[in-house]
Design a protein around this motif. Structure first.
Motif, PDB file in Angstrom:
ATOM      1  N   ILE A 100      30.777  37.501   1.462  1.00  0.00           N
ATOM      2  CA  ILE A 100      30.116  37.544   0.160  1.00  0.00           C
ATOM      3  C   ILE A 100      29.063  36.455   0.112  1.00  0.00           C
ATOM      4  O   ILE A 100      27.940  36.677  -0.334  1.00  0.00           O
ATOM      5  N   ASP A 101      29.433  35.269   0.591  1.00  0.00           N
ATOM      6  CA  ASP A 101      28.478  34.178   0.719  1.00  0.00           C
ATOM      7  C   ASP A 101      29.058  33.146   1.669  1.00  0.00           C
ATOM      8  O   ASP A 101      30.255  33.161   1.971  1.00  0.00           O
ATOM      9  N   TYR A 102      28.207  32.248   2.134  1.00  0.00           N
ATOM     10  CA  TYR A 102      28.629  31.216   3.075  1.00  0.00           C
ATOM     11  C   TYR A 102      27.695  30.019   2.959  1.00  0.00           C
ATOM     12  O   TYR A 102      26.603  30.101   2.414  1.00  0.00           O
ATOM     13  N   PHE A 103      28.167  28.918   3.513  1.00  0.00           N
ATOM     14  CA  PHE A 103      27.333  27.737   3.720  1.00  0.00           C
ATOM     15  C   PHE A 103      27.773  27.169   5.048  1.00  0.00           C
ATOM     16  O   PHE A 103      28.965  26.940   5.267  1.00  0.00           O
ATOM     17  N   SER A 104      26.836  26.946   5.973  1.00  0.00           N
ATOM     18  CA  SER A 104      27.236  26.564   7.307  1.00  0.00           C
ATOM     19  C   SER A 104      26.174  25.763   8.035  1.00  0.00           C
ATOM     20  O   SER A 104      24.985  26.024   7.889  1.00  0.00           O
ATOM     21  N   ALA A 105      26.648  24.825   8.849  1.00  0.00           N
ATOM     22  CA  ALA A 105      25.769  24.084   9.746  1.00  0.00           C
ATOM     23  C   ALA A 105      25.757  24.731  11.126  1.00  0.00           C
ATOM     24  O   ALA A 105      25.062  24.266  12.009  1.00  0.00           O
ATOM     25  N   ILE A 106      26.559  25.782  11.316  1.00  0.00           N
ATOM     26  CA  ILE A 106      26.540  26.526  12.562  1.00  0.00           C
ATOM     27  C   ILE A 106      25.883  27.877  12.312  1.00  0.00           C
ATOM     28  O   ILE A 106      25.650  28.258  11.156  1.00  0.00           O
ATOM     29  N   ARG A 107      25.570  28.584  13.381  1.00  0.00           N
ATOM     30  CA  ARG A 107      24.842  29.847  13.233  1.00  0.00           C
ATOM     31  C   ARG A 107      25.545  30.784  12.247  1.00  0.00           C
ATOM     32  O   ARG A 107      26.759  30.984  12.340  1.00  0.00           O
TER      33      ARG A 107
END
Length: 126
Positions: free
Chosen positions: A42-49
């Motif tokens: 639905i949604d995300y927040f990431s420092a990886i791909r």
């Protein structure tokens, strides 16, 4: 890439700030995903791909659904959370009810106690 430099998609939702806050409050966290039990992000927040964290989250939908089904069939109660430790990334997955879960990805050696508290707070807000 630092957490503050996480890639952004054009179609982001109101959930992104909650996921960002979760990642920023847990030392060692590298990403968070809000997903449904079909494995759809639905949604995300990431420092990886983005692809990598979304695929990881989708796989946990399968694992979680199977575990939840088995627990309920055995009358042991519904699944609440799963902790998994891999070689390069550790995962904390919390089921929210109503067909959703939140996954937090962490570097090995991260503070699990802090992660548990913060993911519970995020789950309430989601």
């Amino acid at each position: 890439m630092s957490v503050n430099e996480a890639p952004r998609d054009q179609n982001r939702s109101v959930f992104e700030p909650l996921l960002r806050r979760l990642v920023e409050r847990v030392p060692g966290a590298v990403g968070a995903v809000f997903a449904d039990l079909e494995g759809e992000t639905i949604d995300y927040f990431s420092a990886i791909r983005p692809f990598d964290i979304k695929v990881a989250a989708a796989h946990f939908a399968v694992v979680g659904s199977a575990a939840d089904h088995g627990l309920l069939r055995s009358e042991l109660g519904a699944l609440r959370e799963i902790h998994l430790r891999g070689g390069r990334v550790e995962y904390l997955i919390q089921w929210l009810g109503d067909g959703y879960y939140v996954m937090l990805a962490l570097r090995p050696g991260s503070l699990w106690g802090r992660a548990l508290g913060e993911i519970a707070a995020t789950a309430r807000d989601l």
